[in-house]
Design an enzyme around this catalytic site. Structure first.
Site, PDB file in Angstrom:
ATOM      1  N   ASP A   1      50.346 -90.149  16.542  1.00  0.00           N
ATOM      2  CA  ASP A   1      49.696 -90.173  15.225  1.00  0.00           C
ATOM      3  C   ASP A   1      50.174 -89.064  14.288  1.00  0.00           C
ATOM      4  OD1 ASP A   1      48.016 -92.333  15.156  1.00  0.00           O
ATOM      5  OD2 ASP A   1      46.207 -91.250  15.745  1.00  0.00           O
TER       6      ASP A   1
ATOM      7  N   LYS B   1      41.747 -89.600   9.626  1.00  0.00           N
ATOM      8  CA  LYS B   1      42.299 -90.911   9.218  1.00  0.00           C
ATOM      9  C   LYS B   1      41.430 -92.020   9.799  1.00  0.00           C
ATOM     10  CE  LYS B   1      44.007 -92.107  13.517  1.00  0.00           C
ATOM     11  NZ  LYS B   1      43.486 -93.155  14.367  1.00  0.00           N
TER      12      LYS B   1
HETATM   13  C1  LIG Z   1      45.381 -95.297  18.700  1.00  0.00           C
HETATM   14  C2  LIG Z   1      45.906 -94.426  17.591  1.00  0.00           C
HETATM   15  O1  LIG Z   1      44.920 -93.476  17.193  1.00  0.00           O
HETATM   16  C3  LIG Z   1      46.199 -95.296  16.356  1.00  0.00           C
HETATM   17  O2  LIG Z   1      46.345 -94.538  15.192  1.00  0.00           O
HETATM   18  C4  LIG Z   1      47.145 -93.672  17.987  1.00  0.00           C
HETATM   19  O3  LIG Z   1      48.161 -94.569  18.347  1.00  0.00           O
HETATM   20  C5  LIG Z   1      46.931 -92.643  19.073  1.00  0.00           C
HETATM   21  O4  LIG Z   1      47.835 -91.620  18.850  1.00  0.00           O
HETATM   22  P1  LIG Z   1      47.702 -90.175  19.553  1.00  0.00           P
HETATM   23  O5  LIG Z   1      46.270 -89.798  19.739  1.00  0.00           O
HETATM   24  O6  LIG Z   1      48.582 -89.251  18.770  1.00  0.00           O
HETATM   25  O7  LIG Z   1      48.273 -90.529  20.958  1.00  0.00           O
HETATM   26  P2  LIG Z   1      49.142 -89.626  21.961  1.00  0.00           P
HETATM   27  O8  LIG Z   1      48.480 -88.289  22.105  1.00  0.00           O
HETATM   28  O9  LIG Z   1      50.568 -89.686  21.549  1.00  0.00           O
HETATM   29  O10 LIG Z   1      48.977 -90.484  23.294  1.00  0.00           O
HETATM   30  C6  LIG Z   1      47.903 -90.375  24.189  1.00  0.00           C
HETATM   31  C7  LIG Z   1      48.049 -91.492  25.207  1.00  0.00           C
HETATM   32  O11 LIG Z   1      47.670 -92.753  24.616  1.00  0.00           O
HETATM   33  C8  LIG Z   1      48.543 -93.796  25.008  1.00  0.00           C
HETATM   34  N1  LIG Z   1      49.226 -94.344  23.817  1.00  0.00           N
HETATM   35  C9  LIG Z   1      49.203 -93.683  22.634  1.00  0.00           C
HETATM   36  C10 LIG Z   1      49.806 -94.219  21.510  1.00  0.00           C
HETATM   37  C11 LIG Z   1      50.474 -95.471  21.630  1.00  0.00           C
HETATM   38  N2  LIG Z   1      51.085 -96.024  20.593  1.00  0.00           N
HETATM   39  N3  LIG Z   1      50.495 -96.111  22.821  1.00  0.00           N
HETATM   40  C12 LIG Z   1      49.869 -95.582  23.907  1.00  0.00           C
HETATM   41  O12 LIG Z   1      49.882 -96.187  24.973  1.00  0.00           O
HETATM   42  C13 LIG Z   1      49.503 -93.198  25.997  1.00  0.00           C
HETATM   43  O13 LIG Z   1      48.969 -93.402  27.292  1.00  0.00           O
HETATM   44  C14 LIG Z   1      49.473 -91.711  25.669  1.00  0.00           C
HETATM   45  O14 LIG Z   1      49.763 -90.913  26.792  1.00  0.00           O
HETATM   46  N1  LIG Z   2      43.231 -79.131  17.570  1.00  0.00           N
HETATM   47  C1  LIG Z   2      42.693 -80.126  18.264  1.00  0.00           C
HETATM   48  N2  LIG Z   2      41.726 -80.886  17.727  1.00  0.00           N
HETATM   49  C2  LIG Z   2      41.181 -81.924  18.411  1.00  0.00           C
HETATM   50  N3  LIG Z   2      41.533 -82.257  19.659  1.00  0.00           N
HETATM   51  C3  LIG Z   2      42.485 -81.531  20.255  1.00  0.00           C
HETATM   52  C4  LIG Z   2      43.102 -80.444  19.587  1.00  0.00           C
HETATM   53  N4  LIG Z   2      44.013 -79.949  20.409  1.00  0.00           N
HETATM   54  C5  LIG Z   2      43.965 -80.651  21.540  1.00  0.00           C
HETATM   55  N5  LIG Z   2      43.055 -81.612  21.464  1.00  0.00           N
HETATM   56  C6  LIG Z   2      42.750 -82.589  22.528  1.00  0.00           C
HETATM   57  O1  LIG Z   2      43.140 -83.892  22.062  1.00  0.00           O
HETATM   58  C7  LIG Z   2      42.241 -84.892  22.549  1.00  0.00           C
HETATM   59  C8  LIG Z   2      41.691 -85.810  21.445  1.00  0.00           C
HETATM   60  O2  LIG Z   2      42.005 -85.343  20.224  1.00  0.00           O
HETATM   61  P1  LIG Z   2      41.563 -86.062  18.863  1.00  0.00           P
HETATM   62  O3  LIG Z   2      40.219 -85.634  18.446  1.00  0.00           O
HETATM   63  O4  LIG Z   2      42.658 -85.860  17.906  1.00  0.00           O
HETATM   64  O5  LIG Z   2      41.469 -87.584  19.333  1.00  0.00           O
HETATM   65  P2  LIG Z   2      41.346 -88.857  18.507  1.00  0.00           P
HETATM   66  O6  LIG Z   2      40.537 -88.611  17.267  1.00  0.00           O
HETATM   67  O7  LIG Z   2      40.894 -89.955  19.422  1.00  0.00           O
HETATM   68  O8  LIG Z   2      42.829 -89.046  18.036  1.00  0.00           O
HETATM   69  P3  LIG Z   2      43.703 -90.338  17.843  1.00  0.00           P
HETATM   70  O9  LIG Z   2      43.068 -91.165  16.784  1.00  0.00           O
HETATM   71  O10 LIG Z   2      44.970 -89.671  17.374  1.00  0.00           O
HETATM   72  O11 LIG Z   2      43.774 -90.971  19.196  1.00  0.00           O
HETATM   73  C9  LIG Z   2      41.120 -84.145  23.232  1.00  0.00           C
HETATM   74  O12 LIG Z   2      41.373 -84.269  24.618  1.00  0.00           O
HETATM   75  C10 LIG Z   2      41.264 -82.706  22.815  1.00  0.00           C
HETATM   76  O13 LIG Z   2      40.879 -81.797  23.829  1.00  0.00           O
END
Ligand SMILES: C[C@](O)(CO)[C@H](O)COP(=O)(O)OP(=O)(O)OC[C@H]1O[C@@H](n2ccc(N)nc2=O)[C@H](O)[C@@H]1O
Ligand SMILES: Nc1ncnc2c1ncn2[C@@H]1O[C@H](COP(=O)(O)OP(=O)(O)OP(=O)(O)O)[C@@H](O)[C@H]1O
EC number: 2.7.1.148
Length: 284
Positions: free
Chosen positions: A138, A8
């Protein structure tokens, strides 16, 4: 069972507040793009496992694909007459990790939807979204899968019909970022988002690539990683109508009016050592 999990981008992302539990309230326009992880699920066996190809991810319960099996099976056992089954997952990773492209979240959503279909749809979309939120902010967006205005921490999802078909070039600069660290580094007082949000045509007014791209998390990340501003500038010089960081970074995308221009920009940008470049399209 074979599943495709798309990435996304956040076309805009405003941080509107901070909850007492530390999570941040957002208002974001999100859309899936045609870059996919591929998952193959084999049902049965003594215990659930995940094997990753194309990346180095944890293989325990912290892997979001495997976490989704645990969450799904627990709900299945507690709320239905059906018997949970163990699952062996093979994950072919194409979406860069820690890029703000939601790859892990999408993997988790694909597993939840796949298992729900396998078991004859015991859960409706609303219940699946609630299970998804346990795995990450997300994940509910990917359960719905359609372009949406997302608020709350990610749990309020309103379909958005005002997105034109556009081509997208995504640049992963060769390093990932921790979402938690990026939010921690955010100076909420500086975003003043509520004021800026008034300018967006919320009721499905049409989205403008030149006016509406925005990410409140970008300034904080950009202070430490100046390469992101370079990428944006180069995308715009190569014909992008606008460019922004997606999610919590590190990837940056540019929106293009047609596939030929996007493909040309990709050819140029991927000459840069260490960058991974995708030419793709919005899944509107
Ligand atoms: C930044 C975005 O990618 C926008 O789409 C998302 O809100 C992130 O979503 P995500 O990766 O699914 O995040 P999560 O795995 O739920 O959260 C990881 C960490 O990011 C911070 N977190 C995340 C989402 C949010 N709305 N507020 C936060 O402060 C929190 O410290 C949380 O512990
Ligand atoms: N199946 C998976 N694919 C990717 N990352 C994973 C998975 N399972 C656990 N993780 C952990 O999740 C963290 C980040 O994942 P991801 O690649 O989804 O981040 P991101 O693209 O920044 O996501 P977001 O946009 O939701 O913040 C990493 O620390 C990774 O080790």
């Amino acid at each position: 069972m074979e599943l495709l999990a798309p990435a996304k981008i956040n076309l805009f992302l405003y941080v509107t507040g901070r909850r007492p539990d530390g999570y941040h309230e957002l208002c974001s326009l999100m859309c899936a793009v045609a870059i996919y992880d591929r998952l193959v699920l084999r049902m049965g066996g003594a215990r659930s496992t995940v094997a990753c190809h194309g990346c180095d991810l944890p293989l325990d319960g912290t892997n979001l694909a495997l976490g989704a099996v645990t969450v799904f099976n627990a709900a299945l056992a507690a709320e239905t007459q059906r018997r949970p089954e163990q699952v062996a997952i093979r994950l072919d990773k194409k979406i860069p990790v820690g890029a703000g492209l939601g790859g892990g979240s999408s993997d988790a959503a694909a597993v939840l939807k796949g298992l729900n279909a396998y078991h004859g749809h015991p859960f409706d979309e609303g219940r699946l979204c609630a299970l998804a939120l346990v795995l990450g902010a997300d994940v509910p967006f990917f359960i719905r899968g359609r372009p949406a205005l997302v608020t709350g921490i990610g749990e309020r999802i309103r379909p958005y019909a005002g997105l034109p078909a556009m081509d997208v070039v995504i640049v992963y600069p060769g390093f990932g970022l921790s979402t938690a660290a990026v939010f921690k580094n955010l100076n909420l007082a500086l975003t003043k988002s509520k004021k800026k949000l008034r300018y967006f045509p919320f009721n499905n007014g049409s989205f403008s690539a030149t006016h509406h791209l925005h990410n409140d998390l970008e300034a904080g990340v950009g202070e430490h990683f100046t390469v992101l501003a370079d990428i944006k500038e180069r995308l715009c010089r190569l014909g992008a109508m606008g460019a922004a960081m997606t999610g919590s970074g590190s990837a940056v995308f540019g929106l293009f009016a047609n596939a030929a221009d996007a493909s040309k920009a990709k050819d140029v940008l991927e000459q840069q050592p260490g960058w991974q470049v995708f030419a793709t399209r919005l899944l509107t």
